[in-house]
Design a protein around this motif. Structure first.
Motif, PDB file in Angstrom:
ATOM      1  N   GLU A 148       0.852  -1.170   0.000  1.00 49.36           N
ATOM      2  CA  GLU A 148       0.000   0.000   0.000  1.00 49.36           C
ATOM      3  C   GLU A 148       0.896   1.231   0.000  1.00 49.36           C
ATOM      4  OE1 GLU A 148      -3.249   2.173   2.852  1.00 49.36           O
ATOM      5  OE2 GLU A 148      -2.885   0.037   3.093  1.00 49.36           O
ATOM      6  N   THR A 149       0.656   2.119  -0.937  1.00 48.81           N
ATOM      7  CA  THR A 149       1.446   3.332  -1.038  1.00 48.81           C
ATOM      8  C   THR A 149       0.655   4.487  -0.433  1.00 48.81           C
ATOM      9  OG1 THR A 149       2.469   2.515  -3.060  1.00 48.81           O
ATOM     10  CG2 THR A 149       2.658   4.861  -2.644  1.00 48.81           C
ATOM     11  N   LYS A 150       1.285   5.176   0.487  1.00 50.99           N
ATOM     12  CA  LYS A 150       0.668   6.329   1.132  1.00 50.99           C
ATOM     13  C   LYS A 150       1.541   7.550   0.894  1.00 50.99           C
ATOM     14  CE  LYS A 150      -1.237   3.628   4.920  1.00 50.99           C
ATOM     15  NZ  LYS A 150      -1.237   3.412   6.365  1.00 50.99           N
ATOM     16  N   ILE A 151       0.896   8.661   0.633  1.00 50.76           N
ATOM     17  CA  ILE A 151       1.619   9.921   0.496  1.00 50.76           C
ATOM     18  C   ILE A 151       1.929  10.415   1.903  1.00 50.76           C
ATOM     19  CG2 ILE A 151       1.492  12.318  -0.283  1.00 50.76           C
ATOM     20  CD1 ILE A 151      -0.363  11.295  -2.540  1.00 50.76           C
ATOM     21  N   ILE A 152       3.219  10.609   2.164  1.00 48.13           N
ATOM     22  CA  ILE A 152       3.624  11.023   3.511  1.00 48.13           C
ATOM     23  C   ILE A 152       4.249  12.419   3.522  1.00 48.13           C
ATOM     24  CG2 ILE A 152       3.885   8.677   4.371  1.00 48.13           C
ATOM     25  CD1 ILE A 152       6.903   8.979   3.899  1.00 48.13           C
ATOM     26  N   GLY A 153       4.358  13.031   2.342  1.00 50.23           N
ATOM     27  CA  GLY A 153       4.917  14.377   2.281  1.00 50.23           C
ATOM     28  C   GLY A 153       4.815  14.937   0.882  1.00 50.23           C
ATOM     29  N   GLU A 154       5.172  16.191   0.754  1.00 52.59           N
ATOM     30  CA  GLU A 154       5.154  16.870  -0.538  1.00 52.59           C
ATOM     31  C   GLU A 154       6.459  17.632  -0.696  1.00 52.59           C
ATOM     32  OE1 GLU A 154       1.747  19.422  -0.239  1.00 52.59           O
ATOM     33  OE2 GLU A 154       0.348  17.797  -0.682  1.00 52.59           O
ATOM     34  N   GLY A 155       6.785  17.933  -1.925  1.00 56.83           N
ATOM     35  CA  GLY A 155       7.993  18.707  -2.173  1.00 56.83           C
ATOM     36  C   GLY A 155       7.846  19.548  -3.419  1.00 56.83           C
ATOM     37  N   GLU A 156       8.780  20.442  -3.592  1.00 57.67           N
ATOM     38  CA  GLU A 156       8.819  21.283  -4.781  1.00 57.67           C
ATOM     39  C   GLU A 156      10.259  21.342  -5.253  1.00 57.67           C
ATOM     40  OE1 GLU A 156       5.245  24.419  -3.784  1.00 57.67           O
ATOM     41  OE2 GLU A 156       7.318  25.047  -3.439  1.00 57.67           O
ATOM     42  N   ILE A 157      10.413  21.439  -6.544  1.00 61.80           N
ATOM     43  CA  ILE A 157      11.747  21.551  -7.122  1.00 61.80           C
ATOM     44  C   ILE A 157      11.660  22.521  -8.302  1.00 61.80           C
ATOM     45  CG2 ILE A 157      11.418  19.570  -8.653  1.00 61.80           C
ATOM     46  CD1 ILE A 157      14.410  18.932  -8.188  1.00 61.80           C
ATOM     47  N   LYS A 214       8.662  25.671 -11.702  1.00 62.99           N
ATOM     48  CA  LYS A 214       8.533  25.064 -10.377  1.00 62.99           C
ATOM     49  C   LYS A 214       7.618  23.844 -10.488  1.00 62.99           C
ATOM     50  CE  LYS A 214       6.463  26.422  -6.047  1.00 62.99           C
ATOM     51  NZ  LYS A 214       6.064  27.560  -5.216  1.00 62.99           N
ATOM     52  N   LEU A 215       8.125  22.659 -10.042  1.00 60.25           N
ATOM     53  CA  LEU A 215       7.366  21.410 -10.120  1.00 60.25           C
ATOM     54  C   LEU A 215       7.083  20.895  -8.717  1.00 60.25           C
ATOM     55  CD1 LEU A 215       9.450  19.603 -12.888  1.00 60.25           C
ATOM     56  CD2 LEU A 215       7.340  20.902 -13.197  1.00 60.25           C
ATOM     57  N   GLY A 216       5.860  20.427  -8.492  1.00 61.62           N
ATOM     58  CA  GLY A 216       5.500  19.820  -7.220  1.00 61.62           C
ATOM     59  C   GLY A 216       5.514  18.302  -7.341  1.00 61.62           C
ATOM     60  N   PHE A 217       5.775  17.633  -6.217  1.00 58.04           N
ATOM     61  CA  PHE A 217       5.771  16.170  -6.221  1.00 58.04           C
ATOM     62  C   PHE A 217       5.360  15.655  -4.860  1.00 58.04           C
ATOM     63  CE2 PHE A 217      10.032  17.556  -5.123  1.00 58.04           C
ATOM     64  CZ  PHE A 217      10.366  16.769  -4.040  1.00 58.04           C
ATOM     65  N   ASP A 218       4.909  14.410  -4.836  1.00 63.17           N
ATOM     66  CA  ASP A 218       4.537  13.741  -3.596  1.00 63.17           C
ATOM     67  C   ASP A 218       5.668  12.819  -3.167  1.00 63.17           C
ATOM     68  OD1 ASP A 218       1.971  14.882  -3.542  1.00 63.17           O
ATOM     69  OD2 ASP A 218       1.135  13.268  -4.774  1.00 63.17           O
ATOM     70  N   ILE A 219       5.817  12.654  -1.874  1.00 62.99           N
ATOM     71  CA  ILE A 219       6.769  11.691  -1.311  1.00 62.99           C
ATOM     72  C   ILE A 219       5.937  10.566  -0.704  1.00 62.99           C
ATOM     73  CG2 ILE A 219       8.600  11.301   0.378  1.00 62.99           C
ATOM     74  CD1 ILE A 219       9.141  14.363   0.207  1.00 62.99           C
ATOM     75  N   THR A 220       6.238   9.320  -1.096  1.00 60.41           N
ATOM     76  CA  THR A 220       5.468   8.173  -0.608  1.00 60.41           C
ATOM     77  C   THR A 220       6.304   7.305   0.328  1.00 60.41           C
ATOM     78  OG1 THR A 220       6.104   6.688  -2.404  1.00 60.41           O
ATOM     79  CG2 THR A 220       4.179   8.102  -2.790  1.00 60.41           C
ATOM     80  N   ASN A 221       5.614   6.504   1.116  1.00 59.40           N
ATOM     81  CA  ASN A 221       6.313   5.579   2.017  1.00 59.40           C
ATOM     82  C   ASN A 221       7.178   4.603   1.234  1.00 59.40           C
ATOM     83  OD1 ASN A 221       3.921   4.353   1.025  1.00 59.40           O
ATOM     84  ND2 ASN A 221       3.887   2.912   2.716  1.00 59.40           N
ATOM     85  N   ALA A 222       6.752   4.190   0.043  1.00 57.28           N
ATOM     86  CA  ALA A 222       7.517   3.242  -0.765  1.00 57.28           C
ATOM     87  C   ALA A 222       8.863   3.843  -1.191  1.00 57.28           C
ATOM     88  CB  ALA A 222       6.725   2.820  -1.991  1.00 57.28           C
TER      89      ALA A 222
END
Length: 126
Positions: free
Chosen positions: A96-105, A111-119
């Protein structure tokens, strides 16, 4: 869970039980309302010992009220043994993949946004 295979009074299927690949046996008919008999992959090697296998087949006979006979012991032992290859081949469970954070680069001026997952974090050293 894969489709159950039936032999005699028992059905057999494979699924994950407590995170471990497992072979599950239960009465073919629903007239007997008992839980399944489960053989986890980590315990499957014990069934290679003939004495252990026969004792456990006796437990299955008692658990599901199948009626004791030496022929019944042999049928159940064969049914278990025939399932070992499939037990070993059982695909790992989907994580099961859960989003645990967000980031930007920033890439150049964009400027691009992305999700950080537990996997993504599994196996990383802190």
């Amino acid at each position: 869970m894969k489709h159950a295979k039936v032999r005699g009074d028992l059905k057999r299927w494979f699924q994950y039980v407590n995170g471990e690949p497992a072979m599950c046996l239960a009465p073919r008919s629903f007239r007997v309302k008992k839980n399944a008999y489960v053989i986890g992959l980590s315990a499957a090697h014990k069934y290679l010992d003939e004495a252990y296998m026969l004792r456990q087949c006796g437990v299955i006979i008692d658990l599901f009220d199948l009626g004791f006979s030496t022929q019944r012991l042999a049928q159940i032992a064969s049914f278990i043994t025939d399932g070992f290859d499939e037990l070993v081949k059982l695909a790992p469970p989907e994580k099961e993949t859960k989003i645990i954070g967000e980031g930007e680069i920033w890439v150049g001026s964009e400027k691009l946004g992305f999700d950080i997952t537990n996997a993504q974090l599994e196996g990383m050293v802190h």
